[in-house]
Design a protein around this motif. Structure first.
Motif, PDB file in Angstrom:
ATOM      1  N   SER A   1      46.457  44.052  36.121  1.00 23.47           N
ATOM      2  CA  SER A   1      46.449  43.588  37.515  1.00 23.47           C
ATOM      3  C   SER A   1      45.167  42.848  37.821  1.00 23.47           C
ATOM      4  O   SER A   1      45.178  41.812  38.508  1.00 23.47           O
ATOM      5  CB  SER A   1      46.610  44.778  38.456  1.00 23.47           C
ATOM      6  OG  SER A   1      47.825  45.435  38.224  1.00 23.47           O
ATOM      7  N   ALA A   2      44.079  43.372  37.363  1.00 25.77           N
ATOM      8  CA  ALA A   2      42.811  42.677  37.587  1.00 25.77           C
ATOM      9  C   ALA A   2      42.814  41.307  36.927  1.00 25.77           C
ATOM     10  O   ALA A   2      42.334  40.315  37.504  1.00 25.77           O
ATOM     11  CB  ALA A   2      41.658  43.529  37.053  1.00 25.77           C
ATOM     12  N   ALA A   3      43.366  41.223  35.719  1.00 28.61           N
ATOM     13  CA  ALA A   3      43.439  39.923  35.045  1.00 28.61           C
ATOM     14  C   ALA A   3      44.283  38.953  35.851  1.00 28.61           C
ATOM     15  O   ALA A   3      43.941  37.763  35.981  1.00 28.61           O
ATOM     16  CB  ALA A   3      44.013  40.117  33.644  1.00 28.61           C
ATOM     17  N   SER A   4      45.402  39.426  36.428  1.00 31.00           N
ATOM     18  CA  SER A   4      46.269  38.532  37.203  1.00 31.00           C
ATOM     19  C   SER A   4      45.589  38.077  38.492  1.00 31.00           C
ATOM     20  O   SER A   4      45.733  36.923  38.895  1.00 31.00           O
ATOM     21  CB  SER A   4      47.575  39.243  37.512  1.00 31.00           C
ATOM     22  OG  SER A   4      47.343  40.363  38.344  1.00 31.00           O
ATOM     23  N   VAL A   5      44.856  38.971  39.151  1.00 32.93           N
ATOM     24  CA  VAL A   5      44.164  38.594  40.384  1.00 32.93           C
ATOM     25  C   VAL A   5      43.132  37.522  40.100  1.00 32.93           C
ATOM     26  O   VAL A   5      43.045  36.492  40.795  1.00 32.93           O
ATOM     27  CB  VAL A   5      43.513  39.841  41.022  1.00 32.93           C
ATOM     28  CG1 VAL A   5      42.597  39.423  42.159  1.00 32.93           C
ATOM     29  CG2 VAL A   5      44.572  40.786  41.539  1.00 32.93           C
ATOM     30  N   VAL A   6      42.342  37.733  39.087  1.00 34.73           N
ATOM     31  CA  VAL A   6      41.325  36.734  38.739  1.00 34.73           C
ATOM     32  C   VAL A   6      41.987  35.432  38.335  1.00 34.73           C
ATOM     33  O   VAL A   6      41.551  34.334  38.724  1.00 34.73           O
ATOM     34  CB  VAL A   6      40.432  37.278  37.614  1.00 34.73           C
ATOM     35  CG1 VAL A   6      39.426  36.230  37.170  1.00 34.73           C
ATOM     36  CG2 VAL A   6      39.710  38.535  38.065  1.00 34.73           C
ATOM     37  N   MET A   7      43.084  35.491  37.584  1.00 38.41           N
ATOM     38  CA  MET A   7      43.790  34.303  37.120  1.00 38.41           C
ATOM     39  C   MET A   7      44.304  33.484  38.299  1.00 38.41           C
ATOM     40  O   MET A   7      44.101  32.251  38.369  1.00 38.41           O
ATOM     41  CB  MET A   7      44.942  34.729  36.234  1.00 38.41           C
ATOM     42  CG  MET A   7      45.833  33.632  35.735  1.00 38.41           C
ATOM     43  SD  MET A   7      47.274  34.305  34.872  1.00 38.41           S
ATOM     44  CE  MET A   7      48.176  35.005  36.251  1.00 38.41           C
ATOM     45  N   ASN A   8      44.969  34.118  39.261  1.00 38.78           N
ATOM     46  CA  ASN A   8      45.516  33.387  40.412  1.00 38.78           C
ATOM     47  C   ASN A   8      44.430  32.769  41.267  1.00 38.78           C
ATOM     48  O   ASN A   8      44.548  31.628  41.719  1.00 38.78           O
ATOM     49  CB  ASN A   8      46.367  34.339  41.252  1.00 38.78           C
ATOM     50  CG  ASN A   8      47.763  34.509  40.710  1.00 38.78           C
ATOM     51  OD1 ASN A   8      48.644  33.696  40.970  1.00 38.78           O
ATOM     52  ND2 ASN A   8      47.970  35.540  39.926  1.00 38.78           N
ATOM     53  N   THR A   9      43.369  33.540  41.499  1.00 35.27           N
ATOM     54  CA  THR A   9      42.287  33.009  42.330  1.00 35.27           C
ATOM     55  C   THR A   9      41.638  31.797  41.673  1.00 35.27           C
ATOM     56  O   THR A   9      41.373  30.780  42.332  1.00 35.27           O
ATOM     57  CB  THR A   9      41.245  34.107  42.583  1.00 35.27           C
ATOM     58  OG1 THR A   9      41.900  35.244  43.160  1.00 35.27           O
ATOM     59  CG2 THR A   9      40.172  33.619  43.516  1.00 35.27           C
ATOM     60  N   VAL A  10      41.390  31.894  40.400  1.00 40.51           N
ATOM     61  CA  VAL A  10      40.742  30.784  39.698  1.00 40.51           C
ATOM     62  C   VAL A  10      41.665  29.578  39.646  1.00 40.51           C
ATOM     63  O   VAL A  10      41.237  28.437  39.827  1.00 40.51           O
ATOM     64  CB  VAL A  10      40.329  31.242  38.280  1.00 40.51           C
ATOM     65  CG1 VAL A  10      39.837  30.070  37.462  1.00 40.51           C
ATOM     66  CG2 VAL A  10      39.253  32.303  38.365  1.00 40.51           C
ATOM     67  N   VAL A  11      42.976  29.777  39.431  1.00 40.90           N
ATOM     68  CA  VAL A  11      43.907  28.648  39.354  1.00 40.90           C
ATOM     69  C   VAL A  11      44.007  27.941  40.693  1.00 40.90           C
ATOM     70  O   VAL A  11      44.055  26.708  40.760  1.00 40.90           O
ATOM     71  CB  VAL A  11      45.285  29.157  38.882  1.00 40.90           C
ATOM     72  CG1 VAL A  11      46.351  28.099  39.102  1.00 40.90           C
ATOM     73  CG2 VAL A  11      45.232  29.527  37.426  1.00 40.90           C
TER      74      VAL A  11
END
Length: 1637
Positions: A1072-1082
């Motif tokens: 979940s943390a990886a997905s949150v960081v991924m979406n924010t950065v994208v």
């Protein structure tokens, strides 16, 4: 007493008699619990009504002569209890009657009544005799006739009565004795003889007791001497020789009781014959105690005779052995008091004989010694006058016990010593010189024994504590000082057991201080040849202080003893010791074993020793001290073969250090060489502590004598090398034996400490040849020219320690820069090999930790190492530490090992402090960071945190230097910020914050300046300690913002691809943390990803099928929703191909579309348009969403409406007010509300009862959208109506019509809508709910539905008729919204429908008009009456389509007329109407009476054995309490319900009955009548409770109400329950009967 009182008493007596009669009958119960309770109830009733109860029981027994033994005995025992409790309240006439009857029963022949009944009769007569002695004795003495011997129990009765009532019996005693004597010679049965012997003993005790009271001039003890002598002759000469043991025991007891009554002359004359006769009875062990008791009474009587001393002295010799045998045979530590008393009486006659006898017995077996010690102790305590002046004889008796090793003997000896001390036997006092010397010798022997017992192990803690207590007691006795001082000092040098130190040292200190205060000169050791030297005492006391808290805390007493004796050791020591020792002793007193630094404490003691040697400054004194140290070491070595106490190694370690300190102050070469050699020879090489102590001692010596120390070590090395000339076989044998290897390890360690403590100027020139070469040679052995590394653990540990010490010494040397460490690589290779050789299964040895520590020091030295070697070293150490199993990872060894790993990696990083250098280490760590094992991740994160922290601390940023590898490291660490392990989360966030600090420093941010975003991230890092997922999400979001803001654009790609790997992390929180960081950065850096979007979306969709974390899936779905905003029609069409029912991933995508502001309205319009075409038969063939070639096209087309409904449901679910939908997406629902409601209601009506098989659902969709069969769960039939209803409900919730949903759920509308039989009812409920709660949307909805009614299908027309008809009856819809005309027109059109149900619903709806819009009733009256007439007439002669076989439509029409006619004007009525009015009114009892009657069942079930039932009843009673109409009863039922104990329930019933009778006297009959009905309950618990409840009510009810009809039946019903088949019920009944009277 008035007439009323007589009447009440008569009635009460009658009632009590019934209860007593029932209890008497129940006394024959087979259950012991019932019988016990019956007896208790009889006694209670007897205490309240003594005469009545006693008379009732007596009459019952008199009328029933054939009762069972136990039955009769129980009643008699009850009568006895009545008499004892009633006392003087028993009437005289009744008492005489009972006495006469009881005596008559006892007088019957022996076979008439069993013993149990006769014994009860006897006890009853004794109880009566306490109040009526004349009556009882007169009756009983009638049977004391020589011609007819009395019964056993008659004799027993008179005997017991004589003791129970001495004053009342004594006037009859002459007659009793006179009547008894002639019967002694005539008694034949042994049982009667035993009774008569017991009776004579009782008579004798009665006479003796009477003699102690104020004298009666008419009676004297001498008056009975003739009878007593006659009885004595019979007992001693005849009966004592009988075989029956019962007779003999009673005779022995009687002889003892009669002895004081014998004339003095007679007794003394009989002693020579009586004593042997009694001693002969010891042959029977069972009679031993009674024999001893008789002996004691005889000896006491003889002693009181005044002339018995000589006679007793003659018998003493024969008594000692039997008494000692009895003292030994008791089996207990303390003999029977009768034996001790007899022995004391003999000692009063002559003390020498018993002492000689005891001394003789001390040479026997252990049991004999224990018995003798107990007797000796008793003599010392009880006969001090007789023991005075007999200390030599006492010691002669005690001395063998002092040398005995048995625990029981030592315990007895200690108690004797305690008696000696307490009695002052060892106090010299004013004794003469010769006697004083004898006492001092005895005291020395005793104290030596006591001191030896102070050192007993923990298993003998009781003995040791007693010995310490006695030693302290001795030190406070002034007369014992000569025995204690200074001879007690002799125990110090050889006193090895730690437990004995504290008491001995305390006593010596107390004596020394006392002598100093008294002004006595210091102790001169040279004048006392038997005392140890001061150096020996100092050595032993310092060794004891090195382990200060062992042995019960020996350190402080040892130091305080040194302080007290300082001047006696050396005059120069008084001042320095007075300055040093008090602080050391106080430190120990304030500390504890768990919280004192051992190494620091030893340093303090060694410093104290150093200052002592400096203060003395005497070579001879120091040399003697060194000799004593060596002597103590050799003493330990001499006892190496025997078991050593656990402190041996610690003390020897400390002594070796002391030896090194002493050698520093020694200058003679031969003495130094000899001392070093003796130290080497005394060490136990297998003991780690000893080896280290020896090595440190050599190091201390090397501080001033380096060359001498190295020369001595080299001699030993050469001696060891000579042993290697043997062949290969002998070398292997040496490895097996291990002695040589252990000695090597000791020598290696010595070289290491010598290097550490050697002078700087002398160390480096001797390093290679004098130290390292010997260490390497000792580590490796050559066998036949082959070099073999030692596998011995001690050798490896010693090598590592020595290398570490050498590296430290070189680093600390000021000449190190000019020194070339040529053997650095060789040593590092050895250390790495040691780490590799360790097992990962368990951390058992400190080899890893010590080897890595050694490498850390070696790396600091030149020359530098190549990268390949460093890489191998990093991998080896990480694998050996991070990969360890978690078992034992919480210990100190694990923490030290991790610290060593951090230190080593830190040193490697410092040699290449750059981004590449950090990445070179991290690439070996990151594999452990993503491990599935928590302990491995935590260890890896600890390493990472240490590395980045060290990098930040030591970095020196250069201009325009960029921190490369930031993206890849952040991508690996970000998922760990939400790791399940709290420690991992904290370490990951700390590492990331440090990485940003490093990056900002590289970007030019000054060191003292902070970045706001990074600082905010640091502040929020503390929230990671919370387990709340929302908090973790916020922190992760903050982290993602910081990454998006600060990450260079060229590192976005590496970051994302590493984060993609984290999406399927083993832990959902991390993914979940990886997905949150991924979406924010994208979202922030999407422009940097051009050309890779399609690849990224494809990878994400594939991963979506495997991801388990919900938050991660939602994030990926959000990613897909961004794509949908660009091509709505294509995305919607593709999503409709998803297998039905939708999986969670597809649902999440639809919900995301519904939650997006710009997507919701367009997506729903497309879906509604497609669904409307399917509902319209004319347009149904136009839909192509699920079209396609082949036979599957038709199937998929049939499923398309269901897919659309499911899609709408998911979108609407995300728009509900309870969800996180935006206001704009909710506005889309509001704008489409009429279409959504209408279309979905029509679809719902079409899907009632429709199911699709599971195989049909899997037949549609393109292959790329299908889930493999192995991953797809087996699907059963799908209820289409359920989906449609859920979607309609979602419309209501999303459209703000939540109240409609609530009304539907409360009225069961949703279930009715899905039920084919109740569907019209559900539609009507929906109509009412819409009219009352959604009127603002209703106008558009009604117009849409009314327009669809003419062309709707059959099922849809039924739904619309019910829905519109119900709206017509709602004022909010018909009148307020002006929808009457639309609704009436639509319903009138349904009257010609071919479906009867549609017509019926239309008629029902039209009849609602008076209720919905009464003002328009006149306007539509003609149409309504015509419609009703049509409804009544339709069906006759019509075709089959209009048939109504059950006349339901007609009935509905007539029902509608019945509602319409009363509301119409008379002018509008043209036809007669019949009105059927049926009214019925139920008759109910008064509510209050019903409530009280219902309470009884709840009360009785409070204690029915079921905790669930009890809890439910308690809850019901608490609820009913406020409604009973009584504050007190309400309080009882709400706050004072019973607990789990039976007594609680009994007390509760008593309180409840009192409250009911007090507050509701008129309703008591209700409670009783209802309660009595439960007497026949199937549950025994309920029957018992009912009886107790009824009895409690009767107990509280005034007596005048007892004969009321219902009440009097209760009085008879309760005793009848004693016949219940269950024992527990009978017990409660017996107890309840006591409440009635």
């Amino acid at each position: 007493m008035g007439p009323a009182d007589h009447s009440r008493a008569k009635m009460a007596s009658c009632d009590v008699e019934d209860s007593l009669r029932a209890l008497c009958e129940a006394a024959s119960d087979r259950d012991p619990g019932v019988r016990e309770e019956v007896g208790r109830s009889l006694r209670q009733l007897g205490a309240r009504h003594p005469d009545l109860a006693l008379a009732s029981c007596h009459d019952y027994l008199a009328r029933r002569a054939q009762l069972e033994e136990s039955h009769r005995a129980l009643i008699l025992r009850g009568m006895e209890g009545m008499v004892r409790e009633a006392g003087e309240r028993v009437g005289d006439l009744l008492a005489k009657k009972v006495v006469s009857s009881a005596r008559a029963e006892l007088a019957r022949p022996g076979e008439a009544w069993p013993d149990t009944s006769k014994e009860a009769l006897s006890d009853l007569l004794v109880a009566l005799g306490a109040r009526f002695p004349e009556e009882v004795l007169e009756e009983m003495l009638l049977g004391f006739r020589p011609e007819a011997l009395p019964d056993y129990y008659a004799v027993r009765t008179v005997a017991r009565l004589s003791l129970a009532n001495v004053p009342g019996t004594m006037p009859y005693m002459p007659g009793i004795m006179e009547a008894t004597m002639p019967m002694l010679n005539q008694a034949r049965p042994d049982r009667l003889k035993a009774a008569m012997a017991s009776a004579l003993g009782c008579f004798s005790r009665c006479i003796l007791t009477y003699r102690e009271q104020p004298p009666d001039p008419t009676l004297a003890t001498e008056d009975f001497s003739q009878e007593v002598q006659a009885a004595y002759e019979v007992f001693f000469n005849v009966w004592l020789q009988l075989r029956d043991p019962g007779v003999r025991l009673e005779v022995l007891s009687a002889l003892g009781d009669m002895a004081p009554l014998l004339p003095a002359a007679k007794l003394l004359d009989e002693l020579p014959r009586l004593v042997p006769g009694l001693l002969a009875c010891y042959r029977r062990p069972a009679e031993a105690r009674e024999v001893t008791r008789c002996l004691r009474r005889v000896l006491e009587a003889a002693q009181q005779a005044g002339r018995g001393a000589g006679a007793l002295e003659q018998q003493a010799e024969s008594l000692l052995q039997p008494l000692h045998h009895q003292a030994c045979g008791a089996g207990a530590e303390v003999p029977d008091e009768e034996v001790l008393a007899c022995f004391g009486l003999l000692a009063d006659v002559s003390a020498d004989g018993p002492l000689r006898f005891l001394a003789h017995k001390m040479a026997g077996h252990e049991k004999g010694k224990v018995g003798a010690l107990s007797l000796l102790r008793h003599l010392l305590a009880s006969c001090p006058e007789r023991m005075e002046g007999r200390l030599p004889a006492i010691m002669a008796a005690l001395r063998p016990a002092l040398a005995d090793g048995g625990a029981r003997v030592r315990r007895g000896a200690l108690e004797v010593v305690g008696s000696l001390l307490a009695g002052g036997y060892l106090d010299t006092g004013e004794a003469e010189e010769e006697e004083s010397a004898s006492i001092a010798e005895a005291a020395g022997q005793v104290l030596e024994f006591v001191v030896s017992q102070c050192s007993l192990p923990q298993a003998s803690a009781e003995l040791r504590a007693r010995a310490e207590e006695l030693l302290g007691q001795a030190s406070t006795t002034e007369g014992l000082e000569r025995a204690l001082w200074p001879s007690l000092l002799g125990y110090i040098p050889h006193y090895a057991t730690p437990r004995g130190w504290p008491p001995v040292c305390r006593v010596l200190e107390r004596l020394a201080v006392r002598r100093r205060k008294a002004g006595v000169e210091a102790l001169a050791f040279n004048t006392r040849p038997g005392l140890p030297s001061p150096q020996a005492l100092l050595t032993r006391l310092l060794a004891a202080a090195s382990a200060p808290y062992e042995g019960g805390g020996r350190g402080e007493p040892a130091l305080r003893l040194l302080l007290a004796m300082g001047p006696s050791f050396h005059p120069a020591l008084e001042r320095p010791w007075r300055e040093e020792l008090p602080d050391l002793a106080q430190y120990l007193q304030d500390g504890s074993e768990d919280y004192y630094p051992r190494q620091q404490w030893e340093k303090s003691l060694l410093l104290f020793l150093f200052k002592t040697l400096e203060a003395v400054a005497d070579g001879g004194w120091s040399r003697r001290l060194g000799q004593e140290v060596t002597a103590l070491l050799n003493a330990w070595q001499a006892h190496s073969a025997s078991p050593r106490h656990p402190l041996a190694s610690r003390e020897k370690q400390f002594l070796y250090k002391c030896g090194g300190i002493v050698l520093q102050h020694t200058h003679a070469a031969d003495i130094i060489d000899q001392q070093l050699q003796e130290m080497l020879l005394s060490v136990q090489h297998q003991e780690v502590l000893e080896k280290e102590g020896l090595a440190i001692g050599f190091g201390f010596c090397a501080m001033t004598h380096l060359d001498k120390t190295l020369a001595r070590l080299e001699d030993f090395v050469k001696l060891d090398s000579m042993k290697k000339t043997a062949g290969f076989f002998n070398a292997l044998m040496e490895r097996l034996e291990g002695d040589v290897e252990r000695m090597k390890s000791t020598l290696i360690l010595c070289y290491g400490y010598v290097a550490l403590y050697a002078p700087e100027d002398l160390l480096l020139p001797r390093m290679d040849g004098g130290i390292l070469s010997h260490i390497i040679n000792l580590t490796n052995a050559k066998v036949l020219g082959v070099k073999i590394e030692s596998k011995d653990l001690m050798v490896r540990l010693s090598l590592i320690k020595a290398v570490t010490l050498i590296a430290k010494a070189v680093l600390a040397n000021r000449h190190r820069h000019s020194y070339h460490f040529a053997r650095k690589g060789e040593l590092l290779t050895n250390m790495q090999n040691l780490v590799k050789a360790e097992s990962r299964a368990q951390l058992r040895t400190p080899v890893r930790q010590l080897a890595m520590t050694a490498c850390s020091f070696l790396i600091k030295l030149g020359p530098a190492l190549n990268k390949a070697y460093v890489t191998e070293l990093i991998k080896t150490c990480l694998d050996g530490v991070v990969g360890l199993q978690p078992a034992g990872s919480e210990g100190e060894l694990y923490r030290e090992t991790m610290a060593a790993l951090h230190g080593l990696l830190g040193e490697i990083l410092l040699h290449d402090l750059s981004p590449d250098g950090l990445q070179a280490i991290f690439k070996h760590v990151e594999g452990w960071v993503i491990s599935t094992k928590e302990h491995e991740r935590e260890r890896a994160m600890e390493v990472t945190r240490e590395l980045v922290g060290l990098y930040l601390e030591k970095m020196s940023p250069r201009p325009e230097q960029e921190f490369g590898h930031l993206g890849s490291i952040l991508g690996r660490l970000a998922p760990r910020c939400t790791d399940p392990a709290l420690r991992v989360r904290s370490l990951a966030m700390d590492s990331i914050c440090i990485l940003f600090d490093i990056h900002l420093r590289c970007q030019g941010l000054p060191e003292g300046q902070a970045d706001p975003l990074v600082e905010h991230l640091k502040a929020s890092a503390g929230q990671l300690e919370w387990s709340d997922s929302g908090v973790l999400l916020r922190v992760t979001s903050d982290l993602a913002k910081v990454i998006a803001s600060h990450l260079p654009r060229d590192q976005v790609g590496p970051l994302l691809f590493v984060l993609f790997e984290g999406l399927d992390d083993h832990f959902v929180s991390s993914s979940s943390a990886a997905s949150v960081v991924m979406n924010t950065v994208v979202l922030s850096c999407g422009s940097a990803l051009r050309g890779t979007v399609a690849e990224i979306l494809k990878a994400l969709y594939i991963r979506l099928q495997w991801i388990t974390g919900e938050q991660v899936k939602l994030s990926v779905v959000h990613f897909i929703s961004v794509l949908a905003s660009q091509n709505m029609a294509e995305v919607v069409s593709c999503l409709l191909f998803s297998p039905l029912p939708f999986d969670k991933n597809t649902c999440d995508i639809w919900r995301a579309l519904g939650g997006e502001t710009g997507l919701a309205s367009g997506a729903m319009e497309l879906l509604l348009e497609a669904l409307a075409k399917h509902l319209d038969p004319a347009q149904r063939k136009g839909s192509q969403a699920h079209g396609g070639g082949g036979g599957g096209g038709a199937v998929c087309s049939a499923l398309e409406p269901l897919a659309i409904v499911c899609a709408l449901k998911e979108m609407l679910t995300n728009m509900a007010p309870t969800s996180s939908s935006s206001s704009s997406s909710a506005a889309a629902v509001h704008s489409l509300y009429p279409q959504l409601f209408s279309v979905l209601l029509l679809h719902l009506s079409s899907s009632v009862g429709v199911e699709f098989p599971g195989e049909l659902l899997a037949a549609c969709g393109p292959r790329e959208w299908r889930i493999p069969p192995a991953l797809r769960p087996r699907q059963g039939p799908v209820d289409v109506c359920q989906y449609s209803a859920d979607t309609l409900r979602a419309v209501l919730l999303a459209g703000g019509s939540g109240e409609v949903d609530e009304r539907l759920r409360e009225a069961g509308g949703w279930a009715a809508l899905r039920d084919p039989e109740r569907h019209p009812e559900g539609a009507a409920i929906l109509g009412r709910a819409m009219a009352s709660s959604a009127s603002s949307r209703l106008t558009a909805v009604v117009h849409h539905l009314a327009g669809a009614l003419p062309t709707a299908a059959k099922s849809q027309r039924v739904t619309l008729a019910a829905f519109l008809g119900e709206l017509l009856g709602e004022t909010a819809a018909a009148r307020d919204l002006h929808l009457t005309d639309v609704l009436v027109s639509g319903l009138l059109g349904c009257l010609r429908d071919r479906v009867p149900l549609v017509r019926l619903l239309a008629l029902r709806g039209l009849a609602n008009l008076p209720r919905g819009d009464p003002d328009q009733l006149g306007l539509y009256s003609a149409k309504l009456l015509g419609a009703m007439a049509t409804g009544v007439g339709v069906g006759a002669g019509e075709d089959d389509d209009f048939s109504d076989p059950l006349d339901l439509v007609k009935l509905e029409a007539m029902s509608a007329l019945s509602r319409l006619l009363p509301r119409l004007e008379e002018a509008d009525l043209r036809a007669p109407l019949a009105v059927l009015i049926a009214a019925a009114q139920l008759l109910f009892e008064h509510p209050s009476a019903r409530l009280h009657a219902s309470l009884v069942s709840l009360i009785l079930h409070l204690d029915d054995g079921s905790s669930e039932v009890s809890a439910a009843c308690k809850d019901a009673l608490r609820r009913a309490g406020p409604a009973v109409g009584s504050a007190g009863l309400a309080d009882l039922l709400t706050t004072r319900l019973p607990g789990d104990g039976p007594g609680d329930y009994w007390d509760f019933l008593q309180g409840l009955a009192a409250m009911v009778v007090s507050d509701f006297p008129a309703k008591v009959s209700i409670y009783l009548v209802v309660g009595v009905t439960f007497f026949k309950s199937l549950l025994p618990e309920i029957r018992g409770n009912a009886v107790v409840f009824a009895a409690s009510l009767m107990h509280r009810l005034p007596r005048k109400y007892h004969q009321a009809g219902s009440h009097s039946s209760v009085c008879s019903d309760i005793p009848a329950m004693l016949q219940d088949p269950v024992a527990s019920v009978r017990v409660r009944v017996a107890k309840a009967l006591t409440l009635l009277h």
